[in-house]
Design a protein around this motif. Structure first.
Motif, PDB file in Angstrom:
ATOM      1  N   UNK A 163       0.826  -1.204   0.000  1.00 25.20           N
ATOM      2  CA  UNK A 163       0.000   0.000   0.000  1.00 25.20           C
ATOM      3  C   UNK A 163       0.861   1.255   0.000  1.00 25.20           C
ATOM      4  N   UNK A 164       2.167   1.091   0.197  1.00 28.39           N
ATOM      5  CA  UNK A 164       3.051   2.244   0.271  1.00 28.39           C
ATOM      6  C   UNK A 164       3.003   2.945   1.604  1.00 28.39           C
ATOM      7  N   UNK A 165       2.413   2.311   2.604  1.00 30.55           N
ATOM      8  CA  UNK A 165       2.272   2.950   3.910  1.00 30.55           C
ATOM      9  C   UNK A 165       3.483   2.721   4.789  1.00 30.55           C
ATOM     10  N   UNK A 166       4.424   3.682   4.802  1.00 30.01           N
ATOM     11  CA  UNK A 166       5.683   3.490   5.498  1.00 30.01           C
ATOM     12  C   UNK A 166       5.692   4.084   6.903  1.00 30.01           C
ATOM     13  N   UNK A 167       4.818   5.061   7.164  1.00 26.38           N
ATOM     14  CA  UNK A 167       4.917   5.845   8.399  1.00 26.38           C
ATOM     15  C   UNK A 167       4.894   4.961   9.634  1.00 26.38           C
ATOM     16  N   UNK A 168       5.908   5.121  10.464  1.00 26.72           N
ATOM     17  CA  UNK A 168       5.955   4.436  11.742  1.00 26.72           C
ATOM     18  C   UNK A 168       6.163   2.940  11.677  1.00 26.72           C
ATOM     19  N   UNK A 169       6.501   2.391  10.487  1.00 23.70           N
ATOM     20  CA  UNK A 169       6.658   0.946  10.366  1.00 23.70           C
ATOM     21  C   UNK A 169       8.116   0.530  10.526  1.00 23.70           C
ATOM     22  N   UNK A 170       8.301  -0.725  10.890  1.00 22.81           N
ATOM     23  CA  UNK A 170       9.654  -1.254  11.012  1.00 22.81           C
ATOM     24  C   UNK A 170      10.342  -1.290   9.655  1.00 22.81           C
ATOM     25  N   UNK A 171       9.604  -1.699   8.616  1.00 21.47           N
ATOM     26  CA  UNK A 171      10.228  -1.746   7.293  1.00 21.47           C
ATOM     27  C   UNK A 171      10.579  -0.340   6.817  1.00 21.47           C
ATOM     28  N   UNK A 172       9.768   0.654   7.189  1.00 26.68           N
ATOM     29  CA  UNK A 172      10.070   2.023   6.796  1.00 26.68           C
ATOM     30  C   UNK A 172      11.360   2.541   7.383  1.00 26.68           C
ATOM     31  N   UNK A 173      11.815   1.934   8.478  1.00 25.53           N
ATOM     32  CA  UNK A 173      13.078   2.337   9.092  1.00 25.53           C
ATOM     33  C   UNK A 173      14.281   1.825   8.313  1.00 25.53           C
ATOM     34  N   UNK A 174      14.066   0.944   7.358  1.00 28.24           N
ATOM     35  CA  UNK A 174      15.154   0.292   6.639  1.00 28.24           C
ATOM     36  C   UNK A 174      15.430   0.915   5.273  1.00 28.24           C
ATOM     37  N   UNK A 175      14.666   1.962   4.911  1.00 29.90           N
ATOM     38  CA  UNK A 175      14.824   2.605   3.613  1.00 29.90           C
ATOM     39  C   UNK A 175      14.945   4.108   3.822  1.00 29.90           C
ATOM     40  N   UNK A 176      15.870   4.729   3.036  1.00 28.23           N
ATOM     41  CA  UNK A 176      16.286   6.104   3.292  1.00 28.23           C
ATOM     42  C   UNK A 176      16.194   6.929   2.013  1.00 28.23           C
ATOM     43  N   UNK A 177      15.604   8.099   2.145  1.00 28.56           N
ATOM     44  CA  UNK A 177      15.462   9.021   1.027  1.00 28.56           C
ATOM     45  C   UNK A 177      16.415  10.195   1.227  1.00 28.56           C
ATOM     46  N   UNK A 178      17.053  10.626   0.131  1.00 24.23           N
ATOM     47  CA  UNK A 178      18.043  11.698   0.235  1.00 24.23           C
ATOM     48  C   UNK A 178      17.973  12.575  -1.008  1.00 24.23           C
ATOM     49  N   UNK A 179      18.156  13.881  -0.820  1.00 20.93           N
ATOM     50  CA  UNK A 179      18.209  14.838  -1.920  1.00 20.93           C
ATOM     51  C   UNK A 179      19.541  15.575  -1.842  1.00 20.93           C
ATOM     52  N   UNK A 180      20.315  15.513  -2.914  1.00 20.02           N
ATOM     53  CA  UNK A 180      21.628  16.149  -2.979  1.00 20.02           C
ATOM     54  C   UNK A 180      21.551  17.377  -3.880  1.00 20.02           C
ATOM     55  N   UNK A 181      22.074  18.487  -3.385  1.00 16.15           N
ATOM     56  CA  UNK A 181      22.013  19.716  -4.166  1.00 16.15           C
ATOM     57  C   UNK A 181      20.682  20.421  -3.971  1.00 16.15           C
ATOM     58  N   UNK A 182      20.486  21.479  -4.729  1.00 17.52           N
ATOM     59  CA  UNK A 182      19.306  22.331  -4.586  1.00 17.52           C
ATOM     60  C   UNK A 182      18.429  22.206  -5.822  1.00 17.52           C
ATOM     61  N   UNK A 183      17.281  21.541  -5.721  1.00 19.97           N
ATOM     62  CA  UNK A 183      16.398  21.422  -6.887  1.00 19.97           C
ATOM     63  C   UNK A 183      15.908  22.763  -7.413  1.00 19.97           C
ATOM     64  N   UNK A 184      15.949  23.796  -6.572  1.00 22.04           N
ATOM     65  CA  UNK A 184      15.456  25.109  -6.997  1.00 22.04           C
ATOM     66  C   UNK A 184      16.460  25.873  -7.852  1.00 22.04           C
ATOM     67  N   UNK A 185      17.719  25.465  -7.825  1.00 18.92           N
ATOM     68  CA  UNK A 185      18.755  26.203  -8.527  1.00 18.92           C
ATOM     69  C   UNK A 185      18.998  25.697  -9.933  1.00 18.92           C
ATOM     70  N   UNK A 186      20.043  26.204 -10.558  1.00 24.07           N
ATOM     71  CA  UNK A 186      20.402  25.827 -11.915  1.00 24.07           C
ATOM     72  C   UNK A 186      21.509  24.786 -11.969  1.00 24.07           C
ATOM     73  N   UNK A 187      22.084  24.490 -10.821  1.00 28.66           N
ATOM     74  CA  UNK A 187      23.169  23.511 -10.767  1.00 28.66           C
ATOM     75  C   UNK A 187      22.608  22.080 -10.695  1.00 28.66           C
ATOM     76  N   UNK A 188      23.443  21.074 -10.968  1.00 25.08           N
ATOM     77  CA  UNK A 188      22.984  19.687 -10.874  1.00 25.08           C
ATOM     78  C   UNK A 188      22.464  19.345  -9.478  1.00 25.08           C
TER      79      UNK A 188
END
Length: 324
Positions: free
Chosen positions: A98-123
């Motif tokens: 269902x995609x329901x990760x909040x507060x779950x044990x499995x949700x603790x095992x996967x990590x989301x990351x954003x590198x750089x600034x999506x608002x800018x002109x750089x990569x």
């Protein structure tokens, strides 16, 4: 279109986060661990999916939906479901699928990351990493790099319990064997590079995939039409994980480089049930698959680009134009 939509989705997600969440999910584009990745268990830099609210989950899913096909999203949920089954954590039907990760044990095992600034002109880049999943998107001057990309599953098939018989990443295995069994004896002699499968993918989770580690195998140009059709279906299992425009660009790149230069190499057992491995490799493209661990019930599969993992070629052109 995908680039701008992804930028918008990333900014909406960032805007929804509190300062503590934002500090975990963000890092400079040139962070020293930019190319560090793994598909093994353990913590990663980034924000745990378990820390997202339902509304934030929807924003995070938007990033995946823009970059990945529906089948890839099903595969990603399957990876999480297999993790739950393996660890005996949460109910796989109500959580992972269902995609329901909040507060779950499995949700603790996967990590989301954003590198750089999506608002800018750089990569900039975003990535989702955890046990048996590693998705990396890099955005440079209106273009996208889609690799390294990893999907794995343990178990590959559920052997006990209420989901006995359920399989994950099944087509990657079935089409591999179908192609192998379609080969003539002389072709098989070239394709079968070792009677023993390696314990893991040859390029593993190296930051840069080394083509010299690979066996050459049987060229696409030496296949008959029926074999080529199976080969294309197998290749499509990897390229088809990408959203339409990204996958189409990959097919065009492979064609321009010469699809006849792709090779199919096999190692290990020639029937299911024992350790086996294959690769599809060309001048720029690599797919590796292995199913050797846990009595050949543990799949690893990866898509690499020798030229453009992490957006290497895109970044080189960006900096050569003095855009930095």
């Amino acid at each position: 279109m995908v680039v701008e939509q992804s930028r918008e989705a990333a900014l909406k997600l960032l805007a929804s986060l509190d300062p503590a969440q934002r500090s975990k999910i963000t890092a400079p584009f040139d962070t020293p661990d930019h190319q560090d990745w793994t598909y093994l268990p353990g913590d990663r830099p980034g924000l745990q999916l378990a820390e997202l609210s339902a509304a934030q989950e929807a924003l995070a899913m938007r990033l995946l939906e823009l970059a990945y096909s529906e089948r890839a999203l099903v595969d990603a949920r399957g990876v999480m479901a297999a993790e739950i089954i393996l660890r005996g954590l949460d109910d796989p039907l109500s959580v992972a699928e269902s995609g329901g990760w909040a507060g779950t044990t499995v949700g603790e095992r996967f990590f989301l990351r954003i590198l750089g600034d999506p608002a800018g002109m750089e990569p900039w880049a975003w990535r989702l990493n955890g046990h048996h999943i590693a998705l990396h998107l890099t955005f440079v001057d209106g273009a996208i790099s889609f690799t390294p990309q990893f999907f794995g599953s343990n178990p590959a098939m559920v052997l006990s319990g209420p989901q006995t018989g359920r399989r994950f990443l099944a087509a990657e295995q079935d089409l591999g064997f179908q192609l192998l069994h379609a080969l003539e004896p002389g072709q098989l002699e070239i394709a079968l590079v070792s009677a023993e499968a390696p314990h893991d993918m040859l390029t593993r989770h190296d930051p840069i995939a080394d083509p010299s580690l690979l066996h050459r195998g049987l060229p696409y140009g030496e296949l008959n039409p029926e074999q080529r059709q199976i080969f294309s279906l197998l290749l499509g299992q990897y390229i088809g994980r990408a959203a339409g425009p990204i996958g189409l660009q990959t097919w065009q790149d492979i064609t321009q480089q010469g699809i006849e230069r792709l090779t199919f190499a096999w190692a290990g057992a020639t029937e299911p049930g024992a350790g086996h491995y294959y690769s599809i490799a060309g001048p720029t493209f690599l797919a590796e698959y292995d199913n050797t661990q846990d009595d050949a019930n543990h799949i690893h599969s990866v898509w690499r680009d020798f030229r453009n993992d992490w957006g290497t070629d895109l970044l080189a052109a960006h900096y050569a134009m003095g855009r930095h």
